[in-house]
Design an enzyme around this catalytic site. Structure first.
Site, PDB file in Angstrom:
ATOM      1  N   LYS A   1      68.432  13.972   4.765  1.00  0.00           N
ATOM      2  CA  LYS A   1      67.638  14.033   5.393  1.00  0.00           C
ATOM      3  C   LYS A   1      66.440  14.330   4.291  1.00  0.00           C
ATOM      4  CE  LYS A   1      65.352  17.931   4.942  1.00  0.00           C
ATOM      5  NZ  LYS A   1      63.865  17.470   3.925  1.00  0.00           N
TER       6      LYS A   1
ATOM      7  N   GLU B   1      73.976  20.640  -6.031  1.00  0.00           N
ATOM      8  CA  GLU B   1      73.933  20.404  -7.364  1.00  0.00           C
ATOM      9  C   GLU B   1      72.629  21.362  -7.891  1.00  0.00           C
ATOM     10  OE1 GLU B   1      75.770  19.295  -9.697  1.00  0.00           O
ATOM     11  OE2 GLU B   1      77.506  18.378  -7.473  1.00  0.00           O
TER      12      GLU B   1
ATOM     13  N   CYS C   1      67.003  18.305 -13.343  1.00  0.00           N
ATOM     14  CA  CYS C   1      67.598  19.936 -14.059  1.00  0.00           C
ATOM     15  C   CYS C   1      68.652  19.790 -14.928  1.00  0.00           C
ATOM     16  CB  CYS C   1      68.695  19.352 -12.271  1.00  0.00           C
ATOM     17  SG  CYS C   1      69.893  18.324 -12.196  1.00  0.00           S
TER      18      CYS C   1
END
Length: 483
Positions: free
Chosen positions: A178, A252, A286
């Site tokens: 998705k 994550e 990140c």
């Protein structure tokens, strides 16, 4: 050439959506719609999971030998390598990554992941025998975990989806992907390449959609494992759902990483490295090291060098090869980053370069000026909360042990660096900072080693043999005592 799409890839074929709902893909540079794709409904997710479930429970993929699966992924790797430029261009169009970064990391790095996982799979101990404590041998097998829901974010969409799909497929799993609503276009090309490579029907399926679509996928009883990359808030929600259902998950999540400059570091080399590690992908990463810890004895020198280096980076059209900082992915992200710049000023941090206005020469697009704050206290919100934009906070420290303490004073722990002329001193710092990955005078992701975060930065690991193991279950088969 139109980028519009009107179907989903389900059960090895292109299938019409069950509703007429659409997702608009908007250029972060022009603020204009560049494509529309169907918005997945619960019924579309159900169809994709049913196909993946059938392919796992009844199909050939989990029953192939590892060598047979490897051969199919090798074919996919060759096709992917031939389409790197198109993949990079799609990602630049849909989410605004500078084309220089897209052609460096957005498509080549995912291909490098494929090759790394193929090498790992060839040498992986899928089944082995060990002596048992009771006198008989034990066969220990790695078996596929089942049907995997792979949910990547928009910032590095191929990088994050590949780290899930490829090890899952090599392990014998089937997958439902998705993609994020901001960046669905790249997965259409990915689906076409999987089909051309000969992946059996139902083994990999793609349905784009928003948050509700994603939650329906996570909750679906046909899913055995969820692999997610995204915000810590969303990760907590997914982890709670998986915990309720005793469903495997790997997460994550966010970060607020620190780069530590020791007092013997070569500043010119350090700043050149930090221009990449602190604001890579326009700060939308990140692992971006947006806290820079500088020794008090060199603090003013570090601030001035960072302000010059980051403040002079070229901001502009992501399609221009000279652009170093592109737009934020969406207006909401632009507003969020600007809001944090205002918070930093209200908290008493000193704005050295940047600010909330539009960059020079730009009158449209979701841009933010590269910003450096000095006189930052690590307790400030700009030092503790993930901003996800080109905003750097410079924090003073008194001794290396103090720097390690400040670096660890965060709920996050994905990454970090130390910059020094003394490798052993750098390694001492690296061993003391609680993060999943760390660099000495560099930062990279080597796909042979595990990647993941400590604390609120996630659960589980990607890359390396450890990343492949995340998609297997261990089974022990006990043999009879020798006669």
């Amino acid at each position: 050439m139109t980028l519009d799409r009107n179907s989903f890839f389900i059960d090895g074929d292109w299938r019409e959506p069950t509703t007429g709902d659409l997702l608009e893909v908007i250029s972060p540079h022009s603020e204009q719609v560049v494509a529309t794709v169907p918005a997945g409904s619960p019924a579309d997710i159900d169809a994709a999971v049913e196909a993946a479930r059938r392919a796992f429970d009844q199909g050939p993929w989990p029953r192939m030998t590892p060598a047979e699966r490897i051969a199919v992924i090798e074919a996919f790797s060759g096709l992917y390598a031939a389409n790197l430029a198109e993949m990079a261009e799609l990602i630049t169009v849909e989410m605004g990554s500078p084309t220089s970064f897209s052609n460096l990391a957005q498509s080549p790095a995912p291909w490098m992941q494929i090759e790394a996982f193929l090498a790992i799979a060839r040498d992986f101990s899928w089944e082995g025998t060990r002596p048992g404590a009771l006198g008989a041998d034990i066969i220990v097998r790695h078996e596929p975990v089942g049907v995997v829901a792979a949910i990547p974010p928009w910032n590095v969409p191929q990088f994050t989806v590949m780290s899930k799909v490829i090890p899952a497929l090599l392990a014998g799993c089937t997958v439902v992907v998705k993609p994020a609503p901001e960046s669905p276009l790249d997965t259409y090309l990915m689906a076409e390449l999987f089909a051309e490579a000969g992946v059996p029907a139902g083994v990999v399926n793609f349905v784009a959609g928003g948050r509700e679509t994603g939650e329906h996928l996570v909750r679906h009883p046909g899913i055995d494992k969820v692999a997610f990359t995204g915000s810590t808030a969303a990760g907590r929600r997914i982890g709670a759902i998986c915990g309720e259902q005793l469903k495997r998950c790997s997460l994550e999540l966010g970060g607020k990483s620190a780069a530590i400059i020791l007092d013997d570091a070569d500043l010119a080399t350090t700043v050149e490295g930090l221009k990449f590690t602190s604001v890579m992908n326009s700060g939308q990463a990140c692992v971006a090291q947006t806290r820079v810890l500088a020794p008090r004895s060199r603090y003013d020198e570090v601030v001035a060098a960072l302000a010059e280096g980051i403040g002079s980076m070229l901001v502009g059209d992501p399609a221009d090869p000279a652009t170093e900082i592109g737009p934020m992915v969406a207006r909401r992200q632009q507003e969020r980053v600007r809001g944090y710049i205002e918070i930093g000023q209200s908290e008493g941090a000193r704005l050295v370069t940047g600010g909330v206005g539009m960059p020079d020469g730009l009158d449209h697009g979701w841009y933010v000026r590269p910003t450096v704050f000095a006189d930052v206290d690590n307790r400030m919100r700009i030092a503790q909360e993930e901003i996800f934009g080109p905003v750097v906070s410079v924090i003073a420290y008194d001794a290396p042990a103090d720097a390690v303490r400040i670096a660890n004073d965060s709920e996050y722990g994905p990454a970090g660096t130390v910059w020094t002329a003394d490798l052993e001193a750098g390694l001492d710092v690296a061993r003391g900072v609680r993060t999943g990955t760390y660099g000495v005078n560099t930062y990279t992701m080597d796909f042979a080693g595990p990647f993941g975060g400590f604390k609120a930065s996630g659960v589980g690991r990607e890359f390396g043999p450890e990343g492949l193991s995340q998609y297997t279950e261990l089974k022990s088969i006990y043999l009879p005592l020798p006669q």
